[in-house]
Scaffold this motif. Sequence first.
Motif, PDB file in Angstrom:
ATOM      1  N   GLU A 155       1.194  -1.225  -0.559  1.00 27.17           N
ATOM      2  CA  GLU A 155      -0.053   0.197  -0.248  1.00 27.17           C
ATOM      3  C   GLU A 155       0.970   1.529  -0.089  1.00 27.17           C
ATOM      4  N   ARG A 156       0.135   2.395  -0.838  1.00 28.91           N
ATOM      5  CA  ARG A 156       0.989   3.278  -0.628  1.00 28.91           C
ATOM      6  C   ARG A 156      -0.081   4.483   0.740  1.00 28.91           C
ATOM      7  N   HIS A 157       1.444   5.077   1.805  1.00 32.12           N
ATOM      8  CA  HIS A 157       1.003   4.894   2.488  1.00 32.12           C
ATOM      9  C   HIS A 157       1.176   6.765   2.388  1.00 32.12           C
ATOM     10  N   SER A 158       1.615   7.337   1.705  1.00 29.75           N
ATOM     11  CA  SER A 158       2.103   8.767   1.604  1.00 29.75           C
ATOM     12  C   SER A 158       2.730   9.118  -0.342  1.00 29.75           C
ATOM     13  N   ALA A 159       2.653  10.039  -0.188  1.00 32.22           N
ATOM     14  CA  ALA A 159       4.339  10.142  -1.732  1.00 32.22           C
ATOM     15  C   ALA A 159       5.355   9.624  -0.618  1.00 32.22           C
ATOM     16  N   GLY A 160       5.905   8.668  -1.752  1.00 34.47           N
ATOM     17  CA  GLY A 160       7.005   8.176  -1.974  1.00 34.47           C
ATOM     18  C   GLY A 160       7.413   7.223   0.031  1.00 34.47           C
ATOM     19  N   GLU A 161       6.459   7.079   0.504  1.00 37.77           N
ATOM     20  CA  GLU A 161       6.376   6.178   1.531  1.00 37.77           C
ATOM     21  C   GLU A 161       5.334   4.631   1.625  1.00 37.77           C
ATOM     22  N   PHE A 162       5.652   3.656   1.676  1.00 36.21           N
ATOM     23  CA  PHE A 162       5.212   2.567   1.361  1.00 36.21           C
ATOM     24  C   PHE A 162       4.627   1.601   2.602  1.00 36.21           C
ATOM     25  N   ARG A 163       3.738   0.700   2.832  1.00 42.61           N
ATOM     26  CA  ARG A 163       3.189   0.008   3.400  1.00 42.61           C
ATOM     27  C   ARG A 163       3.135  -1.742   3.338  1.00 42.61           C
ATOM     28  N   ILE A 164       3.456  -2.911   3.809  1.00 44.91           N
ATOM     29  CA  ILE A 164       3.270  -4.460   3.270  1.00 44.91           C
ATOM     30  C   ILE A 164       2.673  -4.597   4.664  1.00 44.91           C
ATOM     31  N   ASP A 165       1.521  -4.884   4.841  1.00 43.63           N
ATOM     32  CA  ASP A 165       0.906  -5.793   5.918  1.00 43.63           C
ATOM     33  C   ASP A 165       1.972  -7.242   6.017  1.00 43.63           C
ATOM     34  N   SER A 221       9.530  -2.028  12.231  1.00 45.17           N
ATOM     35  CA  SER A 221       8.701  -1.952  13.696  1.00 45.17           C
ATOM     36  C   SER A 221       7.499  -2.351  13.624  1.00 45.17           C
ATOM     37  N   GLY A 222       6.974  -2.259  13.359  1.00 44.25           N
ATOM     38  CA  GLY A 222       5.421  -2.244  13.363  1.00 44.25           C
ATOM     39  C   GLY A 222       4.908  -0.648  12.340  1.00 44.25           C
ATOM     40  N   GLU A 223       2.727  -0.637  12.844  1.00 42.50           N
ATOM     41  CA  GLU A 223       2.864   0.662  12.881  1.00 42.50           C
ATOM     42  C   GLU A 223       3.171   2.029  13.187  1.00 42.50           C
ATOM     43  N   SER A 224       3.526   2.805  12.302  1.00 47.27           N
ATOM     44  CA  SER A 224       4.173   4.238  13.022  1.00 47.27           C
ATOM     45  C   SER A 224       2.418   5.172  13.549  1.00 47.27           C
ATOM     46  N   LEU A 225       3.236   5.740  14.438  1.00 45.51           N
ATOM     47  CA  LEU A 225       1.886   6.229  15.535  1.00 45.51           C
ATOM     48  C   LEU A 225       0.886   6.972  14.361  1.00 45.51           C
ATOM     49  N   ALA A 226       1.523   7.929  12.930  1.00 50.86           N
ATOM     50  CA  ALA A 226       0.751   7.981  12.327  1.00 50.86           C
ATOM     51  C   ALA A 226      -0.293   7.539  11.757  1.00 50.86           C
ATOM     52  N   GLU A 227       0.277   6.264  11.347  1.00 51.48           N
ATOM     53  CA  GLU A 227      -0.541   4.754  11.158  1.00 51.48           C
ATOM     54  C   GLU A 227      -1.763   4.516  11.822  1.00 51.48           C
ATOM     55  N   ILE A 228      -1.394   4.724  13.411  1.00 56.40           N
ATOM     56  CA  ILE A 228      -2.174   4.264  14.194  1.00 56.40           C
ATOM     57  C   ILE A 228      -3.569   5.230  13.863  1.00 56.40           C
ATOM     58  N   PHE A 229      -2.866   6.484  14.313  1.00 59.48           N
ATOM     59  CA  PHE A 229      -3.788   7.186  15.180  1.00 59.48           C
ATOM     60  C   PHE A 229      -4.871   7.364  13.164  1.00 59.48           C
ATOM     61  N   THR A 230      -4.124   7.414  12.522  1.00 58.29           N
ATOM     62  CA  THR A 230      -5.266   7.397  11.037  1.00 58.29           C
ATOM     63  C   THR A 230      -6.612   5.819  10.967  1.00 58.29           C
ATOM     64  N   ARG A 231      -5.605   4.830  11.683  1.00 59.12           N
ATOM     65  CA  ARG A 231      -6.365   3.584  11.378  1.00 59.12           C
ATOM     66  C   ARG A 231      -7.714   3.381  12.772  1.00 59.12           C
ATOM     67  N   VAL A 232      -8.085   4.627  13.839  1.00 54.46           N
ATOM     68  CA  VAL A 232      -8.434   4.513  14.978  1.00 54.46           C
ATOM     69  C   VAL A 232      -9.651   5.586  15.037  1.00 54.46           C
ATOM     70  N   VAL A 233      -8.932   6.721  14.223  1.00 53.88           N
ATOM     71  CA  VAL A 233      -9.701   8.452  13.991  1.00 53.88           C
ATOM     72  C   VAL A 233     -10.161   8.230  12.925  1.00 53.88           C
ATOM     73  N   GLY A 234      -9.921   7.559  11.819  1.00 53.66           N
ATOM     74  CA  GLY A 234     -11.515   7.223  10.714  1.00 53.66           C
ATOM     75  C   GLY A 234     -10.259   8.671   9.332  1.00 53.66           C
ATOM     76  N   ASP A 235     -11.483   9.430   9.044  1.00 55.47           N
ATOM     77  CA  ASP A 235     -11.177  10.021   8.119  1.00 55.47           C
ATOM     78  C   ASP A 235     -11.645  11.678   8.898  1.00 55.47           C
ATOM     79  N   ASP A 236     -11.499  11.544  10.189  1.00 55.05           N
ATOM     80  CA  ASP A 236     -11.406  13.357  10.867  1.00 55.05           C
ATOM     81  C   ASP A 236      -9.628  13.913  10.850  1.00 55.05           C
ATOM     82  N   ASN A 237      -9.516  14.796  10.231  1.00 53.98           N
ATOM     83  CA  ASN A 237      -8.120  15.539  10.228  1.00 53.98           C
ATOM     84  C   ASN A 237      -7.579  15.796  11.259  1.00 53.98           C
ATOM     85  N   GLN A 238      -6.462  15.564  11.446  1.00 54.85           N
ATOM     86  CA  GLN A 238      -5.290  16.121  12.621  1.00 54.85           C
ATOM     87  C   GLN A 238      -6.140  17.278  13.350  1.00 54.85           C
TER      88      GLN A 238
END
Length: 317
Positions: free
Chosen positions: A262-272, A300-317
Amino acid sequence: MGLEPSGLPKLDIVSSTSPAVEVTGLTIRYGNLTAVDNLDFRAFPGRVTAVLGPNGAGKTSTIECCEGLRNPASGSVRVLGLDPQKDQRLLVGRMGVMLQEGGVYPSARVRESIELYTSLYGNVADPDQLMHICGLSERSKSTWRQLSGGERQRLSLALALTARPEVAFLDEPTSGVDITGRGLIRETLRTMAEQGCAVVVATHELDEAERIADDVVVINRGRTVLMGTLNEIRNGRPAIRFSSDNTIDLTALSSALGTPVERHSAGEFRIDADGNAELIGKLGSWLAANGHPLRDVNTSGESLAEIFTRVVGDDNQ
């Protein structure tokens, strides 16, 4: 009382088994608006607890209630075993507070402000040392209005340290602070925790929180949606994160690896997937064969940003 080599007032290390801050079923209302809705969280001595959430989630209202600055509609708040409202006189000398903004007269000078605060708390900290550790020695004669935004934040931090606090509440401590200032504040907060202080930081800056936090509380729409140590909240989601250029054919790469990329952001990718050597080797070989660089591999697992996005959903920071 002595001073640590860092210049911070030395604290007696206390047990971290009992919470220094315990919030249970907290509800805060402004008229018909429920800003905080049955919220729970804890913070322990000797640890940095990051309170995260989108703008308007209820972070500042919660922290202000813990500081005794705001009345709850219901629920229980205990700081060092005391009620911040009823026991304010007993807590004021044991608690450090760094407000999101304000709290200093615009014409007050840096050294004068720190000297005033230290005198109120019985001169437990040396003004020169506080100015040094907060990077304000060369601005000692400057007024509040003459300071930059980052310097004002560092002065607010210095004032929060004058009480030799056992618990410290800091609201957006690195907001508007440059890279050097952020590093200084980060180091100071870690030293405070190492000396036994329960450090509670309300912030929406996830990268900063990941650098300093031992424990994380995520608030959304006035409720606690996630709470635990960084290791605990990462454990269930192993992942490989890597950086490369943004032209990767994700369909082809996923097919070659046998698992979605998955593309997490521009130039940043993730494999579960677990970060095993075989999979990382396949990833490196495919990227090299297709002319793509492989940078910053992290397992090391999910970044805090990824965790935050997963639990908060579409809300903005």
